[in-house]
Design a protein around this motif. Structure first.
Motif, PDB file in Angstrom:
ATOM      1  N   GLU A  44       0.741  -1.122  -0.054  1.00 20.74           N
ATOM      2  CA  GLU A  44       0.169   0.017   0.072  1.00 20.74           C
ATOM      3  C   GLU A  44       0.763   1.154   0.158  1.00 20.74           C
ATOM      4  N   ASN A  45       2.144   1.252   0.775  1.00 19.33           N
ATOM      5  CA  ASN A  45       2.840   2.252   0.679  1.00 19.33           C
ATOM      6  C   ASN A  45       4.120   2.404  -0.162  1.00 19.33           C
ATOM      7  N   ILE A  46       4.131   1.551  -1.109  1.00 13.92           N
ATOM      8  CA  ILE A  46       5.321   1.607  -2.108  1.00 13.92           C
ATOM      9  C   ILE A  46       4.923   2.526  -3.132  1.00 13.92           C
ATOM     10  N   PRO A  47       5.890   3.517  -3.620  1.00  5.26           N
ATOM     11  CA  PRO A  47       5.619   4.228  -4.499  1.00  5.26           C
ATOM     12  C   PRO A  47       5.724   3.823  -5.865  1.00  5.26           C
ATOM     13  N   LEU A  48       6.017   2.543  -6.062  1.00  4.86           N
ATOM     14  CA  LEU A  48       6.433   1.865  -7.612  1.00  4.86           C
ATOM     15  C   LEU A  48       5.041   1.084  -7.741  1.00  4.86           C
ATOM     16  N   GLN A  49       4.337   1.644  -8.634  1.00  8.15           N
ATOM     17  CA  GLN A  49       2.978   0.904  -9.326  1.00  8.15           C
ATOM     18  C   GLN A  49       3.356  -0.619  -9.938  1.00  8.15           C
ATOM     19  N   ASP A  50       4.313  -0.907 -10.648  1.00  9.35           N
ATOM     20  CA  ASP A  50       4.590  -2.005 -11.092  1.00  9.35           C
ATOM     21  C   ASP A  50       4.694  -3.057  -9.962  1.00  9.35           C
ATOM     22  N   VAL A  51       5.582  -2.646  -9.044  1.00  7.55           N
ATOM     23  CA  VAL A  51       5.733  -3.694  -8.012  1.00  7.55           C
ATOM     24  C   VAL A  51       4.510  -3.768  -7.249  1.00  7.55           C
ATOM     25  N   ALA A  52       3.760  -2.614  -6.804  1.00 10.42           N
ATOM     26  CA  ALA A  52       2.732  -2.807  -6.127  1.00 10.42           C
ATOM     27  C   ALA A  52       1.645  -3.742  -6.769  1.00 10.42           C
ATOM     28  N   VAL A  54       2.164  -6.289  -8.930  1.00 12.22           N
ATOM     29  CA  VAL A  54       2.465  -7.665  -8.970  1.00 12.22           C
ATOM     30  C   VAL A  54       2.122  -8.342  -7.323  1.00 12.22           C
ATOM     31  N   MET A  55       2.481  -7.531  -6.690  1.00 17.16           N
ATOM     32  CA  MET A  55       2.243  -7.894  -5.019  1.00 17.16           C
ATOM     33  C   MET A  55       0.761  -8.135  -4.780  1.00 17.16           C
ATOM     34  N   ASP A  56       0.026  -7.285  -5.516  1.00 18.64           N
ATOM     35  CA  ASP A  56      -1.507  -7.463  -5.376  1.00 18.64           C
ATOM     36  C   ASP A  56      -2.087  -8.321  -6.013  1.00 18.64           C
ATOM     37  N   LYS A  57      -1.266  -8.653  -7.181  1.00 19.88           N
ATOM     38  CA  LYS A  57      -1.830 -10.104  -7.811  1.00 19.88           C
ATOM     39  C   LYS A  57      -1.470 -11.375  -7.223  1.00 19.88           C
ATOM     40  N   TYR A  58      -0.462 -11.372  -6.776  1.00 14.69           N
ATOM     41  CA  TYR A  58       0.155 -12.736  -6.208  1.00 14.69           C
ATOM     42  C   TYR A  58       0.295 -13.137  -4.644  1.00 14.69           C
ATOM     43  N   LEU A  59       0.256 -12.027  -3.985  1.00 11.22           N
ATOM     44  CA  LEU A  59       0.298 -12.059  -2.483  1.00 11.22           C
ATOM     45  C   LEU A  59      -1.201 -11.370  -1.676  1.00 11.22           C
ATOM     46  N   PRO A  60      -1.891 -12.447  -0.753  1.00  8.46           N
ATOM     47  CA  PRO A  60      -2.936 -12.282  -0.203  1.00  8.46           C
ATOM     48  C   PRO A  60      -2.786 -11.188   0.858  1.00  8.46           C
ATOM     49  N   THR A  61      -3.777 -10.353   1.522  1.00  9.55           N
ATOM     50  CA  THR A  61      -3.357  -9.408   2.497  1.00  9.55           C
ATOM     51  C   THR A  61      -3.418  -9.850   3.816  1.00  9.55           C
ATOM     52  N   GLY A  62      -3.704 -11.493   3.991  1.00  8.22           N
ATOM     53  CA  GLY A  62      -3.620 -11.966   5.204  1.00  8.22           C
ATOM     54  C   GLY A  62      -4.485 -13.287   5.102  1.00  8.22           C
ATOM     55  N   ILE A  63      -4.474 -13.969   6.338  1.00  7.15           N
ATOM     56  CA  ILE A  63      -5.390 -15.389   6.264  1.00  7.15           C
ATOM     57  C   ILE A  63      -6.880 -15.211   5.795  1.00  7.15           C
ATOM     58  N   LEU A  64      -7.452 -14.009   6.442  1.00  5.47           N
ATOM     59  CA  LEU A  64      -8.775 -13.725   6.094  1.00  5.47           C
ATOM     60  C   LEU A  64      -9.022 -13.479   4.583  1.00  5.47           C
ATOM     61  N   GLY A  65      -8.170 -12.740   3.902  1.00  8.94           N
ATOM     62  CA  GLY A  65      -8.217 -12.564   2.626  1.00  8.94           C
ATOM     63  C   GLY A  65      -8.421 -13.785   1.878  1.00  8.94           C
ATOM     64  N   ILE A  66      -7.435 -14.944   2.219  1.00 11.82           N
ATOM     65  CA  ILE A  66      -7.354 -16.086   1.414  1.00 11.82           C
ATOM     66  C   ILE A  66      -8.786 -16.999   2.035  1.00 11.82           C
ATOM     67  N   ILE A  67      -9.045 -16.743   2.977  1.00 14.75           N
ATOM     68  CA  ILE A  67     -10.318 -17.563   3.458  1.00 14.75           C
ATOM     69  C   ILE A  67     -11.556 -16.613   2.671  1.00 14.75           C
ATOM     70  N   ASN A  68     -11.757 -15.661   2.302  1.00 13.23           N
ATOM     71  CA  ASN A  68     -12.864 -14.834   1.765  1.00 13.23           C
ATOM     72  C   ASN A  68     -12.486 -15.126   0.136  1.00 13.23           C
ATOM     73  N   HIS A  69     -11.405 -15.191  -0.361  1.00  9.56           N
ATOM     74  CA  HIS A  69     -11.110 -15.505  -1.769  1.00  9.56           C
ATOM     75  C   HIS A  69     -11.484 -16.700  -2.106  1.00  9.56           C
ATOM     76  N   TYR A  70     -11.399 -17.743  -1.339  1.00 12.62           N
ATOM     77  CA  TYR A  70     -11.620 -19.176  -1.829  1.00 12.62           C
ATOM     78  C   TYR A  70     -12.945 -19.643  -1.428  1.00 12.62           C
ATOM     79  N   THR A  71     -13.534 -19.148  -0.329  1.00  9.48           N
ATOM     80  CA  THR A  71     -14.879 -19.484  -0.071  1.00  9.48           C
ATOM     81  C   THR A  71     -15.910 -18.470   0.187  1.00  9.48           C
ATOM     82  N   SER A  72     -17.177 -18.885   0.314  1.00  8.83           N
ATOM     83  CA  SER A  72     -18.110 -17.886   0.468  1.00  8.83           C
ATOM     84  C   SER A  72     -19.390 -18.620   1.416  1.00  8.83           C
ATOM     85  N   GLY A  73     -20.218 -17.751   1.817  1.00 13.71           N
ATOM     86  CA  GLY A  73     -21.347 -18.107   2.449  1.00 13.71           C
ATOM     87  C   GLY A  73     -21.120 -18.660   4.047  1.00 13.71           C
TER      88      GLY A  73
END
Length: 104
Positions: A44-52, A54-73
């Motif tokens: 969120e705080n890195i000024p390089l948009q390309d690196v951000a 790539v990180m946004d595409k491949y790295l989750p925000t946390g375990i809750l992010g993983i849970i909410n990405h792959y499950t629902s309901g």
């Protein structure tokens, strides 16, 4: 891709197989989540948009992010509450360690 989910599950299995204690599992989950939260802060705080991007595409925000990405309901709700309980247990362990220290 399911790479973040696969890595989380494989690492959890390795921790359970080698350490065989519930506290080790709790500490692993907390360390894993803190690590991803630090990476999310950097993203969120890195000024390089390309690196951000790539990180946004491949790295989750946390375990809750993983849970909410792959499950629902209801299953996502149950897993989210399990995560909260694990974090409460982690807080208990950390508080107990902090109080048991003689020198601060």
């Amino acid at each position: 891709m399911y790479i973040d989910l696969i890595v989380l599950v494989v690492l959890c299995i390795i921790v359970v197989m080698f350490f065989k204690r519930f506290s080790s599992f709790v500490f692993f989950i907390a360390i894993f989540d803190i690590f991803f939260r630090i990476l999310a802060f950097i993203k969120e705080n890195i000024p390089l948009q390309d690196v951000a991007a790539v990180m946004d595409k491949y790295l989750p925000t946390g375990i809750l992010g993983i849970i909410n990405h792959y499950t629902s309901g209801i299953f996502a709700t149950i897993l989210s509450w399990c995560y909260v309980v694990i974090m409460m247990i982690f807080l208990f362990y950390i508080t107990r360690i902090f109080i048991s220290k003689k020198k601060l």
